[in-house]
Write a protein that holds these residues in place. Sequence first.
Motif, mmCIF file in Angstrom:
data_model
loop_
_atom_site.group_PDB
_atom_site.id
_atom_site.type_symbol
_atom_site.label_atom_id
_atom_site.label_comp_id
_atom_site.label_asym_id
_atom_site.label_seq_id
_atom_site.Cartn_x
_atom_site.Cartn_y
_atom_site.Cartn_z
ATOM 1 N N GLU A 220 0.848 -1.197 0.000
ATOM 2 C CA GLU A 220 0.000 0.000 0.000
ATOM 3 C C GLU A 220 0.880 1.244 0.000
ATOM 4 N N ASN A 221 0.524 2.217 -0.819
ATOM 5 C CA ASN A 221 1.239 3.496 -0.890
ATOM 6 C C ASN A 221 2.741 3.311 -1.092
ATOM 7 N N ASP A 222 3.114 2.353 -1.930
ATOM 8 C CA ASP A 222 4.523 2.084 -2.207
ATOM 9 C C ASP A 222 5.144 3.231 -2.984
ATOM 10 N N ARG A 223 6.469 3.317 -2.913
ATOM 11 C CA ARG A 223 7.174 4.423 -3.554
ATOM 12 C C ARG A 223 8.313 3.898 -4.420
ATOM 13 N N PHE A 224 8.041 3.758 -5.704
ATOM 14 C CA PHE A 224 9.032 3.378 -6.705
ATOM 15 C C PHE A 224 8.454 3.718 -8.059
ATOM 16 N N VAL A 225 9.224 3.474 -9.123
ATOM 17 C CA VAL A 225 8.734 3.732 -10.477
ATOM 18 C C VAL A 225 9.103 2.563 -11.372
ATOM 19 N N CYS A 246 8.990 15.198 -10.847
ATOM 20 C CA CYS A 246 8.351 16.445 -10.434
ATOM 21 C C CYS A 246 6.946 16.514 -11.015
ATOM 22 N N GLY A 247 5.958 16.679 -10.127
ATOM 23 C CA GLY A 247 4.565 16.776 -10.541
ATOM 24 C C GLY A 247 3.973 18.115 -10.153
ATOM 25 N N PRO A 248 2.642 18.207 -10.106
ATOM 26 C CA PRO A 248 1.983 19.489 -9.816
ATOM 27 C C PRO A 248 2.311 20.041 -8.434
ATOM 28 N N ALA A 249 2.560 19.178 -7.437
ATOM 29 C CA ALA A 249 2.747 19.637 -6.065
ATOM 30 C C ALA A 249 4.206 19.722 -5.654
ATOM 31 N N ARG A 250 4.998 18.731 -6.018
ATOM 32 C CA ARG A 250 6.380 18.680 -5.532
ATOM 33 C C ARG A 250 7.188 17.671 -6.331
ATOM 34 N N CYS A 251 8.493 17.616 -6.018
ATOM 35 C CA CYS A 251 9.396 16.644 -6.620
ATOM 36 C C CYS A 251 9.785 15.606 -5.576
ATOM 37 N N VAL A 252 9.923 14.352 -5.992
ATOM 38 C CA VAL A 252 10.373 13.292 -5.101
ATOM 39 C C VAL A 252 11.380 12.426 -5.847
ATOM 40 N N THR A 253 12.208 11.709 -5.087
ATOM 41 C CA THR A 253 13.151 10.757 -5.659
ATOM 42 C C THR A 253 12.676 9.344 -5.354
ATOM 43 N N ALA A 254 12.702 8.468 -6.367
ATOM 44 C CA ALA A 254 12.208 7.102 -6.194
ATOM 45 C C ALA A 254 13.066 6.147 -7.013
ATOM 46 N N PRO A 255 13.264 4.922 -6.517
ATOM 47 C CA PRO A 255 14.063 3.938 -7.250
ATOM 48 C C PRO A 255 13.265 3.294 -8.385
ATOM 49 N N VAL A 256 13.985 2.762 -9.361
ATOM 50 C CA VAL A 256 13.362 2.031 -10.470
ATOM 51 C C VAL A 256 13.323 0.557 -10.087
ATOM 52 N N TRP A 257 12.100 0.017 -9.861
ATOM 53 C CA TRP A 257 11.949 -1.357 -9.398
ATOM 54 C C TRP A 257 11.134 -2.219 -10.355
ATOM 55 N N ASP A 258 10.703 -1.666 -11.475
ATOM 56 C CA ASP A 258 9.929 -2.480 -12.401
ATOM 57 C C ASP A 258 10.182 -2.040 -13.837
ATOM 58 N N VAL A 259 9.701 -2.838 -14.783
ATOM 59 C CA VAL A 259 9.909 -2.610 -16.211
ATOM 60 C C VAL A 259 8.573 -2.325 -16.882
ATOM 61 N N GLY A 260 8.474 -1.234 -17.583
ATOM 62 C CA GLY A 260 7.273 -0.783 -18.267
ATOM 63 C C GLY A 260 7.232 0.741 -18.192
#
Length: 340
Positions: A220-225, A246-260
């Motif tokens: 739930e509410n995981d953080r990756f891309v 970076c989106g409408p509200a803020r920028c965040v850093t996230a790891p790449v954990w999947d393909v697509g």
Amino acid sequence: MRTRRTARHRPAPRIPHPLRATRATRTALPVVALLCLGLGLAPPAAPAPAPAARETTGPVQTWAADLSRLDADDSGVRHTGGELRTTGDYGVQVLAPHRLDRQANRVRISPDAQVPDGAGIAFDVRGRTGSGPWTEWREAGDAAGGSAVLPRAVTTVQVRLAMWDPEGAIRLRSLEVSADTDPDARTKPEAAGPEYGARVFATRIGLVGRTTANGHVIRENDRFVALPSRRGLSRKGGREYSVRVCGPARCVTAPVWDVGPWNIRDDYWNPSSVRQTFRDLPRGVPEAEAAYYTGYNSGRDGKGRRVLNPAGIDLADGTFHDIGLRDNGWVTVTYLWTGS
């Protein structure tokens, strides 16, 4: 631009590809991410044969990979009776880094494997010098073996393998790895300057409880891309390939954990000279974006499916909400491993 509802409450269909492309096709409704391996799938198309051996500079360094060493990087595999097997439909193992005696830029893999119809193995390799950053992963072959040339000469090599096996019949008995120098290979020096960035369309992953391409089970509410190439896929729990979104509200850093989404060999953040596929597209333009807006590749992705949105990145739910998205939309992404 017309917005699309996220399919939050619709069950995700399965996608017929063993290496976890996360975008499925649908009609009319928006598309959600797919992370799971479908059962009873036909094997993927055979890869192109490895190029003939070329001249080598310096002696070849050869070692036997330790397949019995399993740790937190690995998922869905077990080593028993002297063989590596899957514990389910899909497994991934990231082997321990191997320090070389001298620099090399080419890596060959020679597996001893039993691979029945409907199953398969894929190998990737990467390298680094000293404690510096890793190169991107490069595809190095399948059960028949193969080789890969890294973007630069390295002193440490690491191998990753993925196995898909609906019947549980794969047996990987041993893996021999060798490294040498290909004097004709195009290599580049360590990256210098700022990281590369692009503006791309983002979609939401969802699918809590499913498994990603690196073996992570979505929470739930995981953080990756997810990005559409294994070249920038971090190990399970790792952050060696991360992005700043970076989106409408803020920028965040996230790891790449999947393909697509959509494709699995579209490293669109790389210059066309080293991009794995779709080299006629400008840097920073995902194939799905070109297919959706300009009819590139007859409006289809690399697997021949009709592209229903221009997505170039998938965001896990926590990342999606952190940057302020309420629906699929455009974001600015910086690929943090591409700079100095």
